[in-house]
Design a protein around this motif. Structure first.
Motif, PDB file in Angstrom:
ATOM      1  N   VAL A  13       0.837  -1.191   0.000  1.00  0.00           N
ATOM      2  CA  VAL A  13       0.000   0.000   0.000  1.00  0.00           C
ATOM      3  C   VAL A  13       0.880   1.251   0.000  1.00  0.00           C
ATOM      4  O   VAL A  13       1.867   1.334   0.744  1.00  0.00           O
ATOM      5  CB  VAL A  13      -0.934   0.025   1.232  1.00  0.00           C
ATOM      6  CG1 VAL A  13      -1.712   1.341   1.306  1.00  0.00           C
ATOM      7  CG2 VAL A  13      -1.888  -1.160   1.199  1.00  0.00           C
ATOM      8  N   LEU A  14       0.499   2.221  -0.820  1.00  0.00           N
ATOM      9  CA  LEU A  14       1.142   3.528  -0.820  1.00  0.00           C
ATOM     10  C   LEU A  14       0.175   4.545  -0.223  1.00  0.00           C
ATOM     11  O   LEU A  14      -0.967   4.672  -0.674  1.00  0.00           O
ATOM     12  CB  LEU A  14       1.520   3.949  -2.235  1.00  0.00           C
ATOM     13  CG  LEU A  14       2.055   5.381  -2.384  1.00  0.00           C
ATOM     14  CD1 LEU A  14       3.392   5.533  -1.665  1.00  0.00           C
ATOM     15  CD2 LEU A  14       2.183   5.772  -3.853  1.00  0.00           C
ATOM     16  N   LEU A  89      -2.363  -0.927  -4.002  1.00  0.00           N
ATOM     17  CA  LEU A  89      -3.345   0.064  -3.590  1.00  0.00           C
ATOM     18  C   LEU A  89      -2.630   1.379  -3.275  1.00  0.00           C
ATOM     19  O   LEU A  89      -1.633   1.396  -2.544  1.00  0.00           O
ATOM     20  CB  LEU A  89      -4.095  -0.431  -2.346  1.00  0.00           C
ATOM     21  CG  LEU A  89      -5.170   0.459  -1.746  1.00  0.00           C
ATOM     22  CD1 LEU A  89      -6.290   0.717  -2.740  1.00  0.00           C
ATOM     23  CD2 LEU A  89      -5.728  -0.190  -0.478  1.00  0.00           C
ATOM     24  N   VAL A  90      -3.141   2.470  -3.833  1.00  0.00           N
ATOM     25  CA  VAL A  90      -2.627   3.806  -3.541  1.00  0.00           C
ATOM     26  C   VAL A  90      -3.764   4.612  -2.916  1.00  0.00           C
ATOM     27  O   VAL A  90      -4.870   4.671  -3.467  1.00  0.00           O
ATOM     28  CB  VAL A  90      -2.117   4.518  -4.810  1.00  0.00           C
ATOM     29  CG1 VAL A  90      -1.601   5.912  -4.457  1.00  0.00           C
ATOM     30  CG2 VAL A  90      -1.032   3.696  -5.489  1.00  0.00           C
ATOM     31  N   ARG A 107       1.066   4.777 -10.388  1.00  0.00           N
ATOM     32  CA  ARG A 107       0.626   3.637 -11.203  1.00  0.00           C
ATOM     33  C   ARG A 107       0.235   2.421 -10.382  1.00  0.00           C
ATOM     34  O   ARG A 107       0.551   1.278 -10.723  1.00  0.00           O
ATOM     35  CB  ARG A 107       1.704   3.254 -12.213  1.00  0.00           C
ATOM     36  CG  ARG A 107       1.964   4.301 -13.281  1.00  0.00           C
ATOM     37  CD  ARG A 107       3.065   3.828 -14.229  1.00  0.00           C
ATOM     38  NE  ARG A 107       3.296   4.787 -15.298  1.00  0.00           N
ATOM     39  CZ  ARG A 107       4.300   4.684 -16.188  1.00  0.00           C
ATOM     40  NH1 ARG A 107       5.151   3.669 -16.109  1.00  0.00           N
ATOM     41  NH2 ARG A 107       4.446   5.585 -17.144  1.00  0.00           N
ATOM     42  N   GLY A 108      -0.468   2.644  -9.292  1.00  0.00           N
ATOM     43  CA  GLY A 108      -0.982   1.517  -8.522  1.00  0.00           C
ATOM     44  C   GLY A 108      -2.154   0.859  -9.223  1.00  0.00           C
ATOM     45  O   GLY A 108      -2.804   1.450 -10.093  1.00  0.00           O
ATOM     46  N   TYR A 125      -8.438   9.854  -9.384  1.00  0.00           N
ATOM     47  CA  TYR A 125      -8.759   8.642  -8.623  1.00  0.00           C
ATOM     48  C   TYR A 125      -9.532   7.638  -9.479  1.00  0.00           C
ATOM     49  O   TYR A 125     -10.313   8.017 -10.358  1.00  0.00           O
ATOM     50  CB  TYR A 125      -9.613   8.981  -7.397  1.00  0.00           C
ATOM     51  CG  TYR A 125      -9.035  10.038  -6.486  1.00  0.00           C
ATOM     52  CD1 TYR A 125      -7.679  10.058  -6.181  1.00  0.00           C
ATOM     53  CD2 TYR A 125      -9.845  11.015  -5.923  1.00  0.00           C
ATOM     54  CE1 TYR A 125      -7.148  11.022  -5.347  1.00  0.00           C
ATOM     55  CE2 TYR A 125      -9.337  11.982  -5.077  1.00  0.00           C
ATOM     56  CZ  TYR A 125      -7.986  11.994  -4.795  1.00  0.00           C
ATOM     57  OH  TYR A 125      -7.470  12.955  -3.967  1.00  0.00           O
ATOM     58  N   HIS A 126      -9.341   6.364  -9.157  1.00  0.00           N
ATOM     59  CA  HIS A 126     -10.242   5.354  -9.692  1.00  0.00           C
ATOM     60  C   HIS A 126     -11.584   5.402  -8.971  1.00  0.00           C
ATOM     61  O   HIS A 126     -12.632   5.240  -9.574  1.00  0.00           O
ATOM     62  CB  HIS A 126      -9.627   3.956  -9.552  1.00  0.00           C
ATOM     63  CG  HIS A 126      -8.415   3.754 -10.397  1.00  0.00           C
ATOM     64  ND1 HIS A 126      -7.179   3.398  -9.882  1.00  0.00           N
ATOM     65  CD2 HIS A 126      -8.224   3.870 -11.743  1.00  0.00           C
ATOM     66  CE1 HIS A 126      -6.299   3.286 -10.844  1.00  0.00           C
ATOM     67  NE2 HIS A 126      -6.902   3.570 -11.993  1.00  0.00           N
TER      68      HIS A 126
END
Length: 333
Positions: A13-14, A89-90, A107-108, A125-126
């Motif tokens: 996770v970032l 996951l970012v 690029r997560g 964001y996604h």
């Protein structure tokens, strides 16, 4: 709601939370839940000035400093480092353009941001998660991402520990740390009031320690108080953490070190005027918030616009703060 399958497959996770000190502290329970609940390794991008603090956060595996003094070069350096890794996951916990840009450029596999994001951050964001309700404590707002991932929302834990600090003088006396500075001028309890409080505590045999930044303007009434330890502007963040960790009580304006003290489990008297204690007061139990709370408060303004002056804090008497401090010092935690 993010599917549970995403959480199950997440191993790295970032976190992108660049500042400020208080906000970083408030994000720590979220990091604990992600670290334990997923479980996952945690990388955190933060403004370089705060990187030394996060190296004492037990749940953070890697700290990537961002040089905000040279933003374009700093962005390039951060992205170059992040792209050497692969993140499942970012999570952008800031919700502003710069933090969202860093989050997406990493690029997560999945990039999440808060529902209350500003400055067109949502474009990067996604998915956005959580409630737009800001009338909650910052700790609870950051935990929205934990709930969205369907990770167990456990106890609010702030896993911080700093090197011990021992007063140079008699170590048996109670230690009260005063933090008279703040980033907003409107958050400042008058320096003369802090000086009166410091002198009264000193005469009671208390070891008074001053920390934080220098006060604005020329004259500093605190500099004339004898028998106190003035460490303002002379400590690193880890050293500041060690001092707060040792304190029996902290009296502070609404400022980052106040939140750090509360996270370390120390009792706090928070002097608050333009801000809302329900949003950014000291988190946890055992603390006290003092303010005159006039009709104009909270105004959330960096500069007081009340024609009558900054009455939310100027009218808060040193005698009241002293009485509260004496009561807390005489009452077991």
């Amino acid at each position: 709601m993010v599917t549970n399958e995403v959480a199950v497959s997440t191993k790295r996770v970032l976190i992108v939370k660049l500042s400020s000190l208080g906000d970083l502290v408030h994000a720590l329970p979220t990091i604990r839940c992600l670290r334990v609940g997923l479980p996952a390794t945690i990388t955190w991008v933060v403004n370089a000035v705060y990187a030394p603090l996060l190296r004492y956060a037990a749940d953070v595996d890697e700290v990537v400093p961002f040089d905000r003094q040279r933003p374009l070069r700093g962005l390039w350096q951060v992205i170059r480092q992040l792209r050497k890794r692969e993140f499942d996951l970012v999570i952008d916990l800031t919700g502003l353009f710069k933090s969202a840009l860093i989050s997406r450029l990493a690029r997560g596999r999945l990039c999440l941001g808060p529902s209350y994001a500003r400055e067109l951050a949502w474009l990067f964001y996604h998915r956005q998660v959580g409630s737009k309700d800001l009338n909650r404590h910052a700790v609870e707002r950051y935990l929205d991402v934990v709930r969205a991932l369907q990770v167990q929302d456990g106890d609010r834990v702030f896993p911080l520990a700093f090197p011990s600090w021992v007063p140079a003088e008699d170590g048996t006396r109670p230690v009260v740390v005063l933090i008279p500075s703040a980033r907003w001028h409107s958050k400042l309890w008058p320096a003369a009031s802090f000086a009166e409080l410091a002198d009264r505590l000193r005469r009671d045999g208390v070891q008074v320690v001053l920390v934080g930044g220098e006060l604005p303007g020329g004259e500093d009434p605190l500099a004339r108080v004898e028998g106190i330890m003035d460490l303002r502007g002379r400590t690193s963040l880890p050293e500041l953490g060690g001092i707060l960790q040792r304190a029996d009580l902290i009296v502070a304006n609404d400022t980052g070190p106040m939140h750090l003290a509360a996270a370390l489990g120390r009792r706090v008297i928070a002097l608050m005027g333009p801000t809302d204690p329900s949003r950014t007061g000291p988190y946890g139990t055992g603390h006290r918030v003092l303010s005159t709370r006039p009709p104009c408060s909270p105004c959330f303004s960096k500069v007081c616009r009340n024609p009558a002056g900054q009455i939310c804090l100027q009218d808060l008497r040193p005698a009241e703060v002293y009485a509260t401090a004496a009561d807390m010092l005489n009452t077991p935690p």
